[in-house]
Design a protein around this motif. Structure first.
Motif, PDB file in Angstrom:
ATOM      1  N   VAL A  86       0.840  -1.203   0.000  1.00 51.56           N
ATOM      2  CA  VAL A  86       0.000   0.000   0.000  1.00 51.56           C
ATOM      3  C   VAL A  86       0.871   1.247   0.000  1.00 51.56           C
ATOM      4  N   TYR A  87       1.884   1.246   0.850  1.00 48.78           N
ATOM      5  CA  TYR A  87       2.770   2.419   0.946  1.00 48.78           C
ATOM      6  C   TYR A  87       3.466   2.690  -0.386  1.00 48.78           C
ATOM      7  N   ASN A  88       4.060   1.653  -0.966  1.00 41.05           N
ATOM      8  CA  ASN A  88       4.823   1.840  -2.203  1.00 41.05           C
ATOM      9  C   ASN A  88       3.935   2.278  -3.362  1.00 41.05           C
ATOM     10  N   ILE A  89       2.706   1.761  -3.418  1.00 44.82           N
ATOM     11  CA  ILE A  89       1.803   2.125  -4.512  1.00 44.82           C
ATOM     12  C   ILE A  89       1.282   3.547  -4.346  1.00 44.82           C
ATOM     13  N   VAL A  90       0.866   3.888  -3.136  1.00 45.54           N
ATOM     14  CA  VAL A  90       0.325   5.227  -2.898  1.00 45.54           C
ATOM     15  C   VAL A  90       1.411   6.284  -3.077  1.00 45.54           C
ATOM     16  N   LYS A  91       2.638   5.957  -2.674  1.00 42.47           N
ATOM     17  CA  LYS A  91       3.753   6.894  -2.855  1.00 42.47           C
ATOM     18  C   LYS A  91       4.231   6.953  -4.300  1.00 42.47           C
ATOM     19  N   GLU A  92       3.652   6.077  -5.149  1.00 43.93           N
ATOM     20  CA  GLU A  92       3.966   6.039  -6.583  1.00 43.93           C
ATOM     21  C   GLU A  92       5.454   5.815  -6.825  1.00 43.93           C
ATOM     22  N   LEU A  93       6.008   4.860  -6.079  1.00 41.39           N
ATOM     23  CA  LEU A  93       7.378   4.453  -6.339  1.00 41.39           C
ATOM     24  C   LEU A  93       7.414   3.652  -7.639  1.00 41.39           C
ATOM     25  N   ASN A  94       8.617   3.306  -8.102  1.00 43.63           N
ATOM     26  CA  ASN A  94       8.704   2.648  -9.401  1.00 43.63           C
ATOM     27  C   ASN A  94       8.062   1.262  -9.376  1.00 43.63           C
ATOM     28  N   VAL A  95       7.893   0.704 -10.567  1.00 44.70           N
ATOM     29  CA  VAL A  95       7.146  -0.548 -10.719  1.00 44.70           C
ATOM     30  C   VAL A  95       7.782  -1.679  -9.921  1.00 44.70           C
ATOM     31  N   ALA A  96       9.104  -1.716  -9.905  1.00 46.07           N
ATOM     32  CA  ALA A  96       9.798  -2.805  -9.205  1.00 46.07           C
ATOM     33  C   ALA A  96       9.448  -2.812  -7.721  1.00 46.07           C
ATOM     34  N   LEU A  97       9.392  -1.623  -7.133  1.00 47.07           N
ATOM     35  CA  LEU A  97       9.098  -1.546  -5.710  1.00 47.07           C
ATOM     36  C   LEU A  97       7.621  -1.778  -5.411  1.00 47.07           C
ATOM     37  N   ARG A  98       6.777  -1.596  -6.398  1.00 42.58           N
ATOM     38  CA  ARG A  98       5.366  -1.934  -6.214  1.00 42.58           C
ATOM     39  C   ARG A  98       5.162  -3.452  -6.275  1.00 42.58           C
ATOM     40  N   ILE A  99       6.006  -4.116  -7.040  1.00 37.33           N
ATOM     41  CA  ILE A  99       5.899  -5.574  -7.182  1.00 37.33           C
ATOM     42  C   ILE A  99       6.507  -6.300  -5.988  1.00 37.33           C
ATOM     43  N   GLN A 100       7.571  -5.736  -5.418  1.00 37.82           N
ATOM     44  CA  GLN A 100       8.307  -6.441  -4.360  1.00 37.82           C
ATOM     45  C   GLN A 100       7.449  -6.891  -3.191  1.00 37.82           C
ATOM     46  N   PRO A 101       6.542  -6.050  -2.644  1.00 35.56           N
ATOM     47  CA  PRO A 101       5.707  -6.530  -1.521  1.00 35.56           C
ATOM     48  C   PRO A 101       4.808  -7.702  -1.904  1.00 35.56           C
ATOM     49  N   GLN A 102       4.368  -7.733  -3.174  1.00 36.32           N
ATOM     50  CA  GLN A 102       3.527  -8.843  -3.614  1.00 36.32           C
ATOM     51  C   GLN A 102       4.338 -10.140  -3.637  1.00 36.32           C
ATOM     52  N   ILE A 103       5.603 -10.024  -4.055  1.00 35.38           N
ATOM     53  CA  ILE A 103       6.490 -11.193  -4.043  1.00 35.38           C
ATOM     54  C   ILE A 103       6.744 -11.640  -2.613  1.00 35.38           C
ATOM     55  N   LEU A 104       6.965 -10.666  -1.727  1.00 31.12           N
ATOM     56  CA  LEU A 104       7.211 -10.986  -0.319  1.00 31.12           C
ATOM     57  C   LEU A 104       6.032 -11.746   0.287  1.00 31.12           C
ATOM     58  N   THR A 105       4.820 -11.253   0.049  1.00 34.20           N
ATOM     59  CA  THR A 105       3.633 -11.914   0.599  1.00 34.20           C
ATOM     60  C   THR A 105       3.454 -13.310   0.011  1.00 34.20           C
ATOM     61  N   THR A 106       3.622 -13.440  -1.303  1.00 33.61           N
ATOM     62  CA  THR A 106       3.409 -14.733  -1.958  1.00 33.61           C
ATOM     63  C   THR A 106       4.407 -15.775  -1.477  1.00 33.61           C
ATOM     64  N   LEU A 107       5.693 -15.436  -1.486  1.00 30.92           N
ATOM     65  CA  LEU A 107       6.714 -16.406  -1.082  1.00 30.92           C
ATOM     66  C   LEU A 107       6.630 -16.714   0.415  1.00 30.92           C
ATOM     67  N   SER A 108       6.258 -15.732   1.212  1.00 32.74           N
ATOM     68  CA  SER A 108       6.097 -15.985   2.646  1.00 32.74           C
ATOM     69  C   SER A 108       4.952 -16.968   2.899  1.00 32.74           C
ATOM     70  N   LEU A 109       3.869 -16.822   2.125  1.00 32.65           N
ATOM     71  CA  LEU A 109       2.751 -17.758   2.262  1.00 32.65           C
ATOM     72  C   LEU A 109       3.125 -19.151   1.767  1.00 32.65           C
ATOM     73  N   VAL A 110       3.951 -19.230   0.729  1.00 30.19           N
ATOM     74  CA  VAL A 110       4.427 -20.535   0.255  1.00 30.19           C
ATOM     75  C   VAL A 110       5.262 -21.212   1.344  1.00 30.19           C
ATOM     76  N   THR A 111       6.141 -20.440   1.970  1.00 31.69           N
ATOM     77  CA  THR A 111       6.958 -20.989   3.062  1.00 31.69           C
ATOM     78  C   THR A 111       6.088 -21.382   4.254  1.00 31.69           C
ATOM     79  N   TRP A 112       5.086 -20.577   4.542  1.00 29.28           N
ATOM     80  CA  TRP A 112       4.150 -20.902   5.617  1.00 29.28           C
ATOM     81  C   TRP A 112       3.385 -22.190   5.308  1.00 29.28           C
ATOM     82  N   ALA A 113       3.019 -22.355   4.032  1.00 29.56           N
ATOM     83  CA  ALA A 113       2.344 -23.589   3.621  1.00 29.56           C
ATOM     84  C   ALA A 113       3.254 -24.796   3.818  1.00 29.56           C
ATOM     85  N   GLN A 114       4.561 -24.614   3.578  1.00 31.29           N
ATOM     86  CA  GLN A 114       5.503 -25.708   3.841  1.00 31.29           C
ATOM     87  C   GLN A 114       5.519 -26.056   5.327  1.00 31.29           C
TER      88      GLN A 114
END
Length: 261
Positions: free
Chosen positions: A49-77
């Motif tokens: 939310v912070y990175n998107i609202v602050k209109e940071l570059n695309v890479a930084l908008r994607i990074q939190p989504q990667i963090l959440t997805t991979l963290s949930l994959v690890t949690w599933a393990q």
């Protein structure tokens, strides 16, 4: 894509993917705190939310989504290997949770953009504090496990090293516009948050040295000393009397006679 931003995204992948691979190869997540991975998954929401609202570059908008997805994959393990959930049950838990987090993030983005039109800055500050606090709380969960078991277990030191390097890069990065920081008005908050997480990771390394590395070096040194102190065994030489079988099948005893010289 800016190089520092690309490094940030790749760093997130490089930090969590080794842990996922290690879990898969070991077929266990013993010692890895499932609460840590869930906290990190949740932390990706306010960070995104912070990175998107602050209109940071695309890479930084994607990074939190990667963090959440991979963290949930690890949690599933952790659920699969630790609590013996079936694959279907893990998927049934993680996929709806991922969609729920996505919906919450979208709603918060619209809400905070409206807040910005009214010159309200505290909601963005709250998102930054929430994300960093949950990331730090996840790391702190490992300290309790270290205290209980007197060892660092389950977590990949490669993962710890990459994430610590990311925190260090955040602190020393001169270009605050392409990295995840909290705006020029609250730079001190960003320094405190990333500095705290870096200190926590360095503490994990220190605990690993005290509880894992030093005992291993002592055991290795002890084995070497025991090997050097083993008594030398002298094997008896054959006597001067020997027996051999002749071609006719009879046994002839041969004795060594004293020398006449």
């Amino acid at each position: 894509m800016d190089i520092p931003a690309a490094e940030n995204v790749l760093g997130t992948l490089g930090a969590l993917l080794p842990q996922i691979i290690i879990n898969y190869r070991r077929h266990t997540t013993e010692g890895l705190q499932d609460s840590m991975m869930l906290l990190w998954a949740v932390a990706g929401v306010p960070l995104g939310v912070y990175n998107i609202v602050k209109e940071l570059n695309v890479a930084l908008r994607i990074q939190p989504q990667i963090l959440t997805t991979l963290s949930l994959v690890t949690w599933a393990q952790c659920l699969y290997y630790g609590k013996k959930y079936s694959v279907l049950k893990c998927v049934a838990i993680v996929v709806p949770l991922l969609l729920f987090f996505g919906a919450i993030e979208v709603g918060l983005v619209f809400a905070l953009r409206q807040a910005q039109t009214r010159a309200l800055e505290w909601p963005l500050i709250l998102m930054a504090v929430l994300s960093a606090s949950m990331l730090a709380a996840g790391v702190m969960r490992h300290y309790w496990d270290i205290y209980i078991h007197r060892t660092v277990r389950g977590i990949s030191f490669f993962f710890v090293g990459i994430d610590a390097a990311g925190d260090l890069f955040s602190l020393v990065s001169a270009d605050i516009d392409v990295y995840i920081v909290f705006g020029s008005s609250i730079d001190i908050l960003g320094i405190v948050i990333y500095g705290t997480e870096l200190a926590l990771w360095l503490g994990i390394f220190l605990c690993g040295g005290v509880f894992n590395l030093l005992p291993w070096l002592r055991r290795r040194s002890k084995r070497r000393e025991e090997a050097l102190q083993e008594p030398v065994t002298l094997h008896p030489m054959p006597s001067s009397t020997s027996v051999f079988r002749t071609a006719s099948g009879s046994v002839v005893e041969r004795r060594a006679w004293p020398s006449t010289s």
